[in-house]
Design a protein around this motif. Structure first.
Motif, PDB file in Angstrom:
ATOM      1  N   ILE A  12       0.893  -1.267   0.082  1.00 28.84           N
ATOM      2  CA  ILE A  12       0.026  -0.119  -0.123  1.00 28.84           C
ATOM      3  C   ILE A  12       0.902   1.202  -0.006  1.00 28.84           C
ATOM      4  O   ILE A  12       1.791   1.504   0.922  1.00 28.84           O
ATOM      5  N   PRO A  13       0.680   2.007  -0.899  1.00 28.31           N
ATOM      6  CA  PRO A  13       1.386   3.540  -0.747  1.00 28.31           C
ATOM      7  C   PRO A  13       0.932   4.175   0.289  1.00 28.31           C
ATOM      8  O   PRO A  13      -0.281   4.049   0.850  1.00 28.31           O
ATOM      9  N   LEU A  14       1.950   4.689   1.153  1.00 22.58           N
ATOM     10  CA  LEU A  14       1.826   5.186   2.381  1.00 22.58           C
ATOM     11  C   LEU A  14       0.658   6.475   2.129  1.00 22.58           C
ATOM     12  O   LEU A  14      -0.218   6.500   3.223  1.00 22.58           O
ATOM     13  N   LYS A  15       0.602   7.061   1.237  1.00 25.58           N
ATOM     14  CA  LYS A  15      -0.414   8.155   1.023  1.00 25.58           C
ATOM     15  C   LYS A  15      -1.925   7.556   1.003  1.00 25.58           C
ATOM     16  O   LYS A  15      -2.950   8.294   1.163  1.00 25.58           O
ATOM     17  N   ASP A  16      -1.736   5.976   0.620  1.00 26.69           N
ATOM     18  CA  ASP A  16      -3.600   5.603   0.669  1.00 26.69           C
ATOM     19  C   ASP A  16      -3.594   4.853   1.987  1.00 26.69           C
ATOM     20  O   ASP A  16      -4.506   4.033   2.036  1.00 26.69           O
ATOM     21  N   PHE A  17      -2.814   4.798   2.842  1.00 22.09           N
ATOM     22  CA  PHE A  17      -2.796   3.862   4.091  1.00 22.09           C
ATOM     23  C   PHE A  17      -3.700   4.452   5.391  1.00 22.09           C
ATOM     24  O   PHE A  17      -4.218   3.698   6.073  1.00 22.09           O
ATOM     25  N   TYR A  18      -4.386   5.542   4.896  1.00 26.22           N
ATOM     26  CA  TYR A  18      -4.562   6.311   6.394  1.00 26.22           C
ATOM     27  C   TYR A  18      -5.990   6.354   6.288  1.00 26.22           C
ATOM     28  O   TYR A  18      -6.573   6.701   5.108  1.00 26.22           O
ATOM     29  N   LEU A  19      -6.848   6.201   7.571  1.00 23.73           N
ATOM     30  CA  LEU A  19      -8.332   6.470   7.230  1.00 23.73           C
ATOM     31  C   LEU A  19      -8.774   7.505   8.331  1.00 23.73           C
ATOM     32  O   LEU A  19     -10.075   7.530   8.761  1.00 23.73           O
ATOM     33  N   GLY A  20      -7.702   8.363   8.841  1.00 24.35           N
ATOM     34  CA  GLY A  20      -8.474   9.092  10.134  1.00 24.35           C
ATOM     35  C   GLY A  20      -7.293   9.129  11.183  1.00 24.35           C
ATOM     36  O   GLY A  20      -6.364   8.465  10.956  1.00 24.35           O
ATOM     37  N   ILE A  21      -7.359   9.950  12.131  1.00 23.35           N
ATOM     38  CA  ILE A  21      -6.560   9.994  13.145  1.00 23.35           C
ATOM     39  C   ILE A  21      -6.579   8.624  14.158  1.00 23.35           C
ATOM     40  O   ILE A  21      -7.288   8.101  14.370  1.00 23.35           O
ATOM     41  N   GLY A  22      -5.244   7.927  13.947  1.00 19.10           N
ATOM     42  CA  GLY A  22      -5.075   6.685  14.809  1.00 19.10           C
ATOM     43  C   GLY A  22      -5.775   5.614  13.881  1.00 19.10           C
ATOM     44  O   GLY A  22      -5.920   4.615  14.327  1.00 19.10           O
ATOM     45  N   LYS A  23      -5.964   5.744  12.670  1.00 22.75           N
ATOM     46  CA  LYS A  23      -6.606   4.645  12.080  1.00 22.75           C
ATOM     47  C   LYS A  23      -5.922   4.551  10.664  1.00 22.75           C
ATOM     48  O   LYS A  23      -5.735   5.361   9.768  1.00 22.75           O
ATOM     49  N   THR A  24      -5.747   3.208  10.250  1.00 20.51           N
ATOM     50  CA  THR A  24      -4.924   2.952   9.165  1.00 20.51           C
ATOM     51  C   THR A  24      -5.881   1.482   8.424  1.00 20.51           C
ATOM     52  O   THR A  24      -6.660   1.236   8.940  1.00 20.51           O
ATOM     53  N   LYS A  25      -5.224   1.438   7.187  1.00 12.79           N
ATOM     54  CA  LYS A  25      -5.916   0.024   6.557  1.00 12.79           C
ATOM     55  C   LYS A  25      -5.442  -1.097   7.085  1.00 12.79           C
ATOM     56  O   LYS A  25      -5.510  -2.352   6.494  1.00 12.79           O
ATOM     57  N   LEU A  26      -4.407  -1.321   8.214  1.00  5.16           N
ATOM     58  CA  LEU A  26      -4.082  -2.551   8.657  1.00  5.16           C
ATOM     59  C   LEU A  26      -5.193  -3.405   9.293  1.00  5.16           C
ATOM     60  O   LEU A  26      -5.886  -2.716  10.049  1.00  5.16           O
ATOM     61  N   ALA A  27      -5.286  -4.460   8.885  1.00  2.00           N
ATOM     62  CA  ALA A  27      -6.115  -5.469   9.650  1.00  2.00           C
ATOM     63  C   ALA A  27      -5.705  -6.016  11.033  1.00  2.00           C
ATOM     64  O   ALA A  27      -4.129  -5.896  11.084  1.00  2.00           O
ATOM     65  N   ALA A  28      -6.176  -6.482  11.812  1.00  3.17           N
ATOM     66  CA  ALA A  28      -5.686  -6.823  13.191  1.00  3.17           C
ATOM     67  C   ALA A  28      -4.497  -7.909  13.097  1.00  3.17           C
ATOM     68  O   ALA A  28      -3.882  -7.939  14.040  1.00  3.17           O
ATOM     69  N   ASP A  29      -4.807  -8.749  12.204  1.00  9.68           N
ATOM     70  CA  ASP A  29      -3.573  -9.763  12.015  1.00  9.68           C
ATOM     71  C   ASP A  29      -2.279  -9.504  11.253  1.00  9.68           C
ATOM     72  O   ASP A  29      -1.573 -10.059  10.778  1.00  9.68           O
ATOM     73  N   GLU A  30      -2.357  -8.079  10.741  1.00 14.99           N
ATOM     74  CA  GLU A  30      -1.361  -7.673   9.761  1.00 14.99           C
ATOM     75  C   GLU A  30      -0.334  -6.832  10.574  1.00 14.99           C
ATOM     76  O   GLU A  30      -0.816  -6.073  11.495  1.00 14.99           O
ATOM     77  N   PHE A  31       0.729  -6.550   9.833  1.00 15.89           N
ATOM     78  CA  PHE A  31       1.899  -5.729  10.124  1.00 15.89           C
ATOM     79  C   PHE A  31       2.542  -5.238   9.254  1.00 15.89           C
ATOM     80  O   PHE A  31       2.453  -5.749   8.097  1.00 15.89           O
ATOM     81  N   VAL A  32       3.380  -4.176   9.412  1.00 21.02           N
ATOM     82  CA  VAL A  32       4.133  -3.324   8.611  1.00 21.02           C
ATOM     83  C   VAL A  32       5.444  -4.301   8.444  1.00 21.02           C
ATOM     84  O   VAL A  32       6.024  -4.288   9.392  1.00 21.02           O
ATOM     85  N   LYS A  33       5.848  -4.747   7.225  1.00 18.68           N
ATOM     86  CA  LYS A  33       7.194  -5.596   7.330  1.00 18.68           C
ATOM     87  C   LYS A  33       8.362  -5.002   6.712  1.00 18.68           C
ATOM     88  O   LYS A  33       9.290  -4.928   7.172  1.00 18.68           O
ATOM     89  N   LEU A  34       7.819  -4.046   5.732  1.00 12.95           N
ATOM     90  CA  LEU A  34       9.045  -3.192   5.037  1.00 12.95           C
ATOM     91  C   LEU A  34       8.417  -1.845   4.694  1.00 12.95           C
ATOM     92  O   LEU A  34       7.233  -1.847   4.355  1.00 12.95           O
ATOM     93  N   ILE A  35       9.386  -0.890   4.442  1.00 14.45           N
ATOM     94  CA  ILE A  35       8.887   0.509   3.919  1.00 14.45           C
ATOM     95  C   ILE A  35       9.931   0.491   2.877  1.00 14.45           C
ATOM     96  O   ILE A  35      11.326   0.625   2.956  1.00 14.45           O
ATOM     97  N   THR A  36       9.290   0.997   1.509  1.00 15.41           N
ATOM     98  CA  THR A  36      10.237   1.069   0.265  1.00 15.41           C
ATOM     99  C   THR A  36      10.063   2.634  -0.020  1.00 15.41           C
ATOM    100  O   THR A  36       9.025   2.985  -0.467  1.00 15.41           O
ATOM    101  N   VAL A  37      11.141   3.213  -0.105  1.00 12.97           N
ATOM    102  CA  VAL A  37      11.037   4.622  -0.655  1.00 12.97           C
ATOM    103  C   VAL A  37      12.019   4.953  -1.696  1.00 12.97           C
ATOM    104  O   VAL A  37      12.722   4.034  -1.985  1.00 12.97           O
ATOM    105  N   ASP A  38      11.577   5.875  -2.738  1.00 10.25           N
ATOM    106  CA  ASP A  38      12.290   6.214  -3.922  1.00 10.25           C
ATOM    107  C   ASP A  38      13.789   7.149  -3.402  1.00 10.25           C
ATOM    108  O   ASP A  38      13.326   8.090  -2.565  1.00 10.25           O
ATOM    109  N   ALA A  39      14.834   6.578  -4.007  1.00  7.40           N
ATOM    110  CA  ALA A  39      16.152   7.369  -3.433  1.00  7.40           C
ATOM    111  C   ALA A  39      15.902   8.738  -4.197  1.00  7.40           C
ATOM    112  O   ALA A  39      15.169   8.916  -5.364  1.00  7.40           O
ATOM    113  N   LEU A  40      16.460   9.592  -3.708  1.00  5.53           N
ATOM    114  CA  LEU A  40      16.339  11.203  -4.307  1.00  5.53           C
ATOM    115  C   LEU A  40      16.928  11.314  -5.701  1.00  5.53           C
ATOM    116  O   LEU A  40      17.929  10.270  -5.931  1.00  5.53           O
ATOM    117  N   PRO A  41      16.476  11.698  -6.773  1.00  8.67           N
ATOM    118  CA  PRO A  41      17.224  11.673  -7.992  1.00  8.67           C
ATOM    119  C   PRO A  41      18.557  12.669  -7.938  1.00  8.67           C
ATOM    120  O   PRO A  41      18.816  13.229  -6.756  1.00  8.67           O
TER     121      PRO A  41
END
Ligand SMILES: Cc1cc2nc3c(=O)[nH]c(=O)nc-3n(C[C@H](O)[C@H](O)[C@H](O)COP(=O)(O)OP(=O)(O)OC[C@H]3O[C@@H](n4cnc5c(N)ncnc54)[C@H](O)[C@@H]3O)c2cc1C
Length: 295
Positions: A145-174
């Motif tokens: 999930i792109p981080l910009k689409d991950f949030y649903l409000g204050i303290g709320k995310t699209k993570l289900a109760a049995d899920e966790f964040v395993k990795l964060i991938t970012v673009d290196a700066l040009p």
């Protein structure tokens, strides 16, 4: 505080299996700088705590082609001091260095910052400006999930109760790019941001135009967000004062529309465009520095 069950898996398989059996009853513990306070204040009441501390795969920073992969258990201090982050994702080092105090930076993690979903999470605008994508894992498999689409409000995310964040991938700066993160708090140290701004600018010397512009704001709405209109004004333009001013004007309109009439709106409607201007100028000055170094 009631006595809680505590489980510390040693690898990702044990973690996914445990979360799949516990469903809603388990609370993930990373550095604990948010969770422990929430427990103490009875804001959460989990059946058990599952610590990520002993899972080595969840820690560290690596480079793969033009991407940087960050483990969620990486602390703010590790991000702020990483030579790779400082050279290829500088604004993330700046954002990490701006968090809390040395104790919080040594303990708090980027995964905790992301999953806590505070409007004022300092790494979030920086990660959004770096096009961060989260790898989310559970017993059913993996999704991104792109981080910009991950949030649903204050303290709320699209993570289900049995899920966790395993990795964060970012673009290196040009290679010819620059970046900046700026935070305004009520004081310089140990302050939650009142408003923050992150910017990335890429520039082509061949075409003399901005090839990439990403701007993200924190502490303005329920969750950090990208200022797409301001970005679009600058992409394809030359790096002139007039082009930057047009982008800041577009940002001003986007920020004002989001802020509405809330109590802090008057302050943030004034401070926001100033921060966009400063962040763009700082990023652009790095573009010029890169030119001189490469010349
Ligand atoms: C004194 C103080 C000052 C602070 N100052 C700042 C500041 O200036 N800027 C700022 O941004 N924050 C600040 N914070 C907040 C906090 O330090 C950060 O949000 C930090 O990133 C939380 O990380 P953690 O590892 O401690 O997370 P934890 O407290 O362990 O967890 C936070 C949340 O994330 C979840 N979680 C953690 N890791 C994962 C994962 N991999 N997958 C799924 N869910 C996960 C937990 O279940 C919990 O809901 C401050 C806190 C304190 C106490």
């Amino acid at each position: 505080m009631k006595l809680l069950t505590y489980y510390a898996p040693k690898n990702i398989k044990q973690l996914t299996e445990f979360l799949s059996t516990k469903k809603t009853g388990a609370k993930i513990l990373a550095g604990g700088t948010d969770v422990v306070i929430q427990l103490r204040e009875h804001k959460i009441d989990p059946e058990c705590i599952v610590s990520l501390k002993f899972i080595p795969e969840l820690k560290g920073i690596t480079e793969q082609a033009d991407k940087i992969i960050v483990g969620p258990m990486t602390t703010f201090t590790e991000l702020a001091e990483s030579p790779l982050i400082r050279s290829k994702a500088f604004l993330l080092a700046q954002a990490s260095a701006s968090v809390g105090s040395p104790q919080i930076r040594n303990t708090g993690t980027v995964g905790g910052n992301i999953a806590n979903a505070s409007p004022a999470g300092d790494t979030l605008p920086a990660l959004m400006a770096l096009n961060a994508v989260l790898t989310i894992t559970s017993d059913h498999g993996e999704r991104q999930i792109p981080l910009k689409d991950f949030y649903l409000g204050i303290g709320k995310t699209k993570l289900a109760a049995d899920e966790f964040v395993k990795l964060i991938t970012v673009d290196a700066l040009p290679a010819t790019g620059g970046s900046a993160f700026i935070k305004l708090g009520r004081r310089n140290a140990l302050a939650i941001s009142r408003i923050s701004m992150a910017a990335v600018v890429g520039y082509s010397r061949e075409s003399n135009t901005v090839t990439d512009c990403r701007i993200a704001a924190g502490s303005v709405a329920q969750n950090p967000f990208r200022l797409h209109k301001a970005e679009n004004v600058l992409v394809g333009a030359d790096l002139t004062t007039a082009a930057v001013a047009k982008s800041v004007q577009a940002a001003c309109e986007e920020l004002s529309a989001t802020l509405g009439q809330r109590a802090s709106a008057a302050y943030k409607k004034t401070a926001g465009p100033v921060l966009v201007h400063r962040a763009l100028n700082q990023a652009i000055s790095q573009v010029y520095d890169n030119w001189t170094q490469q010349a």
